[in-house]
Scaffold this active site. Sequence first.
Site, PDB file in Angstrom:
ATOM      1  N   SER A  21    -108.134  31.581  12.259  1.00 10.72           N
ATOM      2  CA  SER A  21    -107.616  32.554  11.258  1.00 10.72           C
ATOM      3  C   SER A  21    -107.022  31.590   9.863  1.00 10.72           C
ATOM      4  CB  SER A  21    -106.250  33.060  11.853  1.00 10.72           C
ATOM      5  OG  SER A  21    -105.042  32.029  12.158  1.00 10.72           O
ATOM      6  N   SER A 145     -99.602  18.921   3.453  1.00  8.87           N
ATOM      7  CA  SER A 145     -98.870  20.140   2.967  1.00  8.87           C
ATOM      8  C   SER A 145     -97.996  19.501   1.671  1.00  8.87           C
ATOM      9  CB  SER A 145     -97.869  20.514   4.026  1.00  8.87           C
ATOM     10  OG  SER A 145     -96.669  21.170   3.587  1.00  8.87           O
ATOM     11  N   TYR A 158     -91.193  19.813  10.628  1.00  7.78           N
ATOM     12  CA  TYR A 158     -92.518  20.046   9.887  1.00  7.78           C
ATOM     13  C   TYR A 158     -92.841  19.091   8.927  1.00  7.78           C
ATOM     14  CZ  TYR A 158     -95.987  22.695   7.341  1.00  7.78           C
ATOM     15  OH  TYR A 158     -97.228  23.074   6.844  1.00  7.78           O
ATOM     16  N   LYS A 162     -95.958  16.217   8.902  1.00  6.24           N
ATOM     17  CA  LYS A 162     -96.899  16.194   7.711  1.00  6.24           C
ATOM     18  C   LYS A 162     -96.647  14.774   6.988  1.00  6.24           C
ATOM     19  CE  LYS A 162     -98.589  20.094   8.180  1.00  6.24           C
ATOM     20  NZ  LYS A 162    -100.077  20.202   8.447  1.00  6.24           N
ATOM     21  N   THR A 193    -100.902  32.673   4.466  1.00  7.24           N
ATOM     22  CA  THR A 193    -101.326  32.571   5.639  1.00  7.24           C
ATOM     23  C   THR A 193     -99.971  33.118   6.499  1.00  7.24           C
ATOM     24  OG1 THR A 193    -100.783  30.484   6.411  1.00  7.24           O
ATOM     25  CG2 THR A 193    -102.869  30.825   5.514  1.00  7.24           C
TER      26      THR A 193
END
Length: 282
Positions: A21, A145, A158, A162, A193
């Site tokens: 995806s 990111s 997160y 990253k 997304t």
Amino acid sequence: MTRRAHLDVRGRTAVITGAASGMGAEVARRMAARGAHVALVDRNAEGLESVARDLRGRGHSTHTVDLTSDDAVIAMVDEITSHHPRVQSLVTCAGSSMLGGVDQLTMAEMRWLMDVNLWGTVNITQALLPALLREPAAHITHLVSIYGLAAPAGRIPYAMSKYAVRGFTEALRHELEQTSVTVGAIYPAGVKTGIILHGRYAAAVDPAVAARAAAAQAAMYRTEPGDAGEKIVEATIRRRARTMIGREARLVDVLSRLAPSHYWAVMRRPLKEAVDTTTPVG
């Protein structure tokens, strides 16, 4: 072909993680449209099969795997290289998110995200590297990111993951500089997304509060997955070391370098609702 020459992907294989995806699927479609063979990697077998049916050409394969499992990744890479003797590129799009402040998160929750975002990336890169080194020219593309450039409140695991992927990518680029393999990092800003809407949040966070924060973050996204996928493919073919996707990524890149200790003062207001995981809903 010289080390810095662009890749000719026709008849060569691109391995793409997170391919069921989002950006991973878009990268797969665009690589296949350019004549590459594509090895699709994800945990979602149904999603992989759906993407595979959309691909142009032949010679594609799907591989369902948990990238945090060392043994499973080694077995999968053996499977890929037995079907695809000319592996030319690796694009790591697999990843997840985690909402919550440091006082809301458990160590297990933070370790889980590091396993997915960091160690899954390291795992497949290390396992596939010997195959890439056999090519006269090859490239590794890691999705980092915008939060690998600047670390916001409310996104500690997160951002940690990253920043770690960024460090791994840059160190690996330097380690491989005398080889045929080049390494690049992609820094997307807001891509539409489902990662934030379908990502996890700390068990201590009220689900309604988490949904509000995720929706506020998603509302800031501007880039379509297809546009991001095209830029990722171009960066891979051109073997770029550093690629920003989205105006916000370019602005944050400059801001974090101009004000490395004070960039949050600028980012705090637009991200206020997106990082709030404590204020009750209603």
